[in-house]
Scaffold this active site. Structure first.
Site, short mmCIF file in Angstrom:
data_model
loop_
_atom_site.label_atom_id
_atom_site.label_comp_id
_atom_site.label_asym_id
_atom_site.label_seq_id
_atom_site.Cartn_x
_atom_site.Cartn_y
_atom_site.Cartn_z
N ASP A 1 -67.49 -36.10 5.43
CA ASP A 1 -67.87 -35.79 4.05
C ASP A 1 -67.09 -34.57 3.56
O ASP A 1 -67.67 -33.54 3.24
CB ASP A 1 -69.38 -35.54 3.96
CG ASP A 1 -69.88 -35.44 2.52
OD1 ASP A 1 -69.14 -35.90 1.61
OD2 ASP A 1 -70.97 -34.92 2.30
N LEU A 2 -65.78 -34.71 3.51
CA LEU A 2 -64.93 -33.60 3.09
C LEU A 2 -65.02 -33.46 1.57
O LEU A 2 -64.46 -34.25 0.82
CB LEU A 2 -63.48 -33.84 3.52
CG LEU A 2 -62.53 -32.67 3.26
CD1 LEU A 2 -62.96 -31.43 4.04
CD2 LEU A 2 -61.10 -33.06 3.63
#
Length: 241
Positions: A168-169
């Site tokens: 979940d960058l």
């Protein structure tokens, strides 16, 4: 790599070199409230509490919550197959590996898994990043400098060059510390994998979408296409160097 204490299906994980005497109470917010040791909190879908412990150190305590539709039914309940397959074990182990690789991530302190009738709930404790400000918070106030944007791109490239995948960058998971250094947080569902351009680009594409998403949420948001080009160029250059 990890020490595991198992008492009546209550598992406490700590790094192998930890000298802290971690008990179940460490994962109970009320325990810290009674000590007047909750110094801050971050509420929302995934709340976090900032806890003051030995010698004025600050830790971040987070509980694992489900997201999406299933989260409305099961909230924080997960099917227990084995300790090694729990989300918290995987994230805690990954954080210890990333620290060994000298990558800028929160220092893992301890993790906790409670198993009841085949269902587990879990918590994780990490060292707070001093003076942390997310990239999103920064951009709501001012434009990022060229050096800051380049630092973000270079830091992500450092992770990718070592095969680190972040599930979940986004700009809420990129933090500047009080020295201006870039850190990445929230490695739930992340892993170390074979270096390959497809997943690396998917990470970058997700990051690009998060800029657009946050820009649409706030009345002021200082980020332009030229800023993305600066960040992306630094990433590509450092990835190949």
């Amino acid at each position: 790599m990890l020490k595991i204490d198992n008492t009546d299906n209550h598992f406490i994980l700590t790094p192998l070199d930890s000298e802290l005497n971690i008990t179940r109470d460490w994962f109970n917010v009320e325990h810290w409230r009674q000590k007047d040791a909750v110094v801050n909190s971050k509420l929302g879908r995934a709340p976090a509490w900032f806890i003051q412990y030995q010698n004025d150190n600050i830790a971040v305590l987070k509980h694992y919550w489900r997201g999406g539709l299933i989260g409305k039914l099961l909230s924080d309940q997960y099917l227990f197959l084995s300790l090694e397959k729990t989300r918290v074990f995987k994230e805690f182990k990954l954080l210890t590996q990333l620290k060994e690789l000298q990558l800028p991530v929160p220092v893992p302190i301890a993790a906790y898994v409670k198993v009841t009738f085949g269902i587990y709930r879990a918590d994780i404790l990490t060292q707070a990043i001093p003076g942390a400000q997310s990239l999103c918070e920064k951009l709501k106030q001012n434009s990022a400098t060229k050096d800051e944007l380049m630092a973000v791109g270079k830091t992500i490239a450092d992770f990718h060059r070592k095969g680190v995948y972040h599930d979940d960058l986004n700009i809420n998971n990129i933090l500047f510390d009080d020295q201006g250094h870039v850190n990445l947080i929230d490695f739930d569902k992340g892993d170390i994998r074979h270096i390959e351009g497809t997943w690396q680009q998917a990470n970058i594409d997700r990051l690009a979408r998060s800029f657009k998403k946050e820009a649409g949420k706030w009345p002021t948001f200082f980020f332009e296409e030229a800023d993305w080009q600066t960040l992306s160029s630094a990433y590509q250059t450092h990835l190949k160097s």
